[in-house]
Design a protein around this motif. Structure first.
Motif, PDB file in Angstrom:
ATOM      1  N   VAL A 109       0.815  -1.439  -0.118  1.00 55.02           N
ATOM      2  CA  VAL A 109      -0.124   0.068   0.151  1.00 55.02           C
ATOM      3  C   VAL A 109       0.879   1.038   0.086  1.00 55.02           C
ATOM      4  CG1 VAL A 109      -1.722   1.368   1.460  1.00 55.02           C
ATOM      5  CG2 VAL A 109      -2.203  -1.249   0.928  1.00 55.02           C
ATOM      6  N   ILE A 110       1.955   1.166   0.656  1.00 52.45           N
ATOM      7  CA  ILE A 110       2.866   2.388   0.664  1.00 52.45           C
ATOM      8  C   ILE A 110       3.795   2.317  -0.417  1.00 52.45           C
ATOM      9  CG2 ILE A 110       4.913   3.478   2.206  1.00 52.45           C
ATOM     10  CD1 ILE A 110       3.614   2.051   4.465  1.00 52.45           C
ATOM     11  N   ALA A 111       4.394   0.933  -0.847  1.00 51.33           N
ATOM     12  CA  ALA A 111       5.464   1.032  -1.740  1.00 51.33           C
ATOM     13  C   ALA A 111       4.881   1.127  -3.368  1.00 51.33           C
ATOM     14  CB  ALA A 111       6.212  -0.242  -1.722  1.00 51.33           C
ATOM     15  N   VAL A 112       3.783   0.963  -3.675  1.00 54.06           N
ATOM     16  CA  VAL A 112       3.581   0.898  -4.969  1.00 54.06           C
ATOM     17  C   VAL A 112       2.935   2.424  -5.334  1.00 54.06           C
ATOM     18  CG1 VAL A 112       1.293   0.392  -6.576  1.00 54.06           C
ATOM     19  CG2 VAL A 112       2.246  -1.293  -5.128  1.00 54.06           C
ATOM     20  N   PRO A 113       2.565   3.237  -4.661  1.00 50.83           N
ATOM     21  CA  PRO A 113       2.402   4.879  -4.704  1.00 50.83           C
ATOM     22  C   PRO A 113       3.727   5.334  -5.013  1.00 50.83           C
ATOM     23  CG  PRO A 113       0.675   4.145  -3.190  1.00 50.83           C
ATOM     24  CD  PRO A 113       1.731   2.958  -3.346  1.00 50.83           C
ATOM     25  N   ASP A 152      -1.745  12.892  -7.464  1.00 49.92           N
ATOM     26  CA  ASP A 152      -2.431  11.752  -8.174  1.00 49.92           C
ATOM     27  C   ASP A 152      -2.269  10.565  -7.158  1.00 49.92           C
ATOM     28  OD1 ASP A 152      -2.366  13.475 -10.207  1.00 49.92           O
ATOM     29  OD2 ASP A 152      -0.563  12.286 -11.471  1.00 49.92           O
ATOM     30  N   VAL A 153      -1.045  10.038  -6.869  1.00 47.75           N
ATOM     31  CA  VAL A 153      -0.882   8.907  -5.798  1.00 47.75           C
ATOM     32  C   VAL A 153      -1.700   9.100  -4.480  1.00 47.75           C
ATOM     33  CG1 VAL A 153       1.041   8.277  -6.769  1.00 47.75           C
ATOM     34  CG2 VAL A 153       1.324   9.640  -4.645  1.00 47.75           C
ATOM     35  N   LEU A 154      -1.700  10.467  -3.817  1.00 42.81           N
ATOM     36  CA  LEU A 154      -2.423  10.689  -2.581  1.00 42.81           C
ATOM     37  C   LEU A 154      -3.920  10.262  -2.560  1.00 42.81           C
ATOM     38  CD1 LEU A 154      -2.242  11.505   0.323  1.00 42.81           C
ATOM     39  CD2 LEU A 154      -2.359  13.905  -0.624  1.00 42.81           C
TER      40      LEU A 154
END
Length: 310
Positions: free
Chosen positions: A128-132, A145-147
């Motif tokens: 959940v943290i690493a992909v964004p 965008d990622v947020l």
């Protein structure tokens, strides 16, 4: 501020971090999440698979609609001289919100909520943290965008996952909701495919949306039909779990592979058909095949309901 953050990730790039960013980014792509999702649905727990699938769709639909409305360009398009993007073949739509961030947040956070295994939860939270973060490092998304994608994914999973878990136990209600809903979405998806084929709509805005609605529509119809009729029980034996996955994934892989041999002239029409077939196979035809081969056991919902009344 956003550009400064992007430039920071550009400055720290090196072969090791680039390898990790590409690896983590892959976990936010449809092929990996589909593999994990069908494994859960066919081999371990249909209720959890159904809930994760439904939450994922709501998250991705929200994201795709926002993309089509806002139509924000990507960082490497705005600043081609400053942003050296990688893995741009996965950047198929508009920038805001991030599809990888939305999908991975909804998908892996749902799994973390549903499974008590500490290692599975830690792995899911890591993704959940690493992909964004990987999408920022690769230069294909802005921080906003990622947020936004993470907020959508976590929000939908938190509030709607319990709803889908409860809904699964009401097979009649699933049939009443998912059959007409799936049919209506299939018509919308088919219309989008035709409009894309005739070059009547924005390809960047609606191509991914068409594929998403296509697979969800037939998967919903298939699930409603299967759950309210045979309602198979995933195998308990390890050997049969492996057989369930292998037998199920082969036709889906073959269907997906046809995209390499279809002529460009029917690309969008065949994409609609291809994703529709994948959805139908995943929730309806594969369970029927597994029952026929006696790999999983059939449970009649109507017989069980009659026994409960007695």
């Amino acid at each position: 501020m956003q550009l400064e953050i992007m430039l920071f990730f550009q400055r720290i790039q090196n072969p090791v971090l680039s390898f990790l960013a590409n690896l983590f980014s892959a976990f936010g792509e449809e092929s990996v999440m589909i593999l994990i999702l069908v494994a859960i649905y066919w081999c371990f727990d249909k209720k959890k698979g159904f809930a994760v699938f439904s939450s994922l769709f709501i998250s991705m639909l929200t994201m795709q609609v926002l993309k089509a409305i806002i139509k924000a360009p990507r960082p490497f398009q705005v600043h081609p001289d400053l942003i050296d993007a990688d893995r741009i073949e996965t950047a198929t739509g508009y920038s805001f919100p991030s599809g990888h961030s939305t999908g991975s947040s909804a998908f892996y956070f749902s799994i973390a909520l549903l499974y008590n295994n500490i290692w599975a939860r830690l792995g899911c939270i890591l993704l959940v943290i690493a992909v964004p973060l990987s999408r920022l490092y690769l230069g294909v998304h802005w921080p906003a965008d990622v947020l936004c994608g993470v907020i959508i994914g976590l929000g939908v999973s938190t509030f709607l996952l319990p709803v889908f878990i409860r809904l699964f136990d009401d097979k009649k209600r699933i049939r009443k909701i998912y059959l007409p809903l799936g049919s209506a979405i299939a018509l919308i998806s088919a219309s989008l495919a035709i409009a894309l084929h005739l070059d009547k709509v924005d390809v960047t805005a609606f191509s991914d949306l068409m594929k998403l609605t296509s697979v969800f529509s037939t998967a919903s119809i298939g699930a409603a039909l299967e759950l309210s009729s045979s309602d198979y029980v995933p195998a308990k034996e390890k050997k049969n779990k492996i057989l369930s996955f292998v037998i199920g994934i082969i036709p889906i892989a073959l269907i997906q592979a046809t995209k390499t041999i279809m002529p460009d002239g029917i690309y969008y029409i065949w994409a609609f058909v291809r994703y529709a077939l994948i959805g139908l196979f995943a929730t309806y035809l594969v369970p029927k095949i597994l029952i026929k081969l006696d790999i999983v056991k059939k449970r009649s919902y109507y017989i069980d309901m009659f026994r409960d009344v007695i």
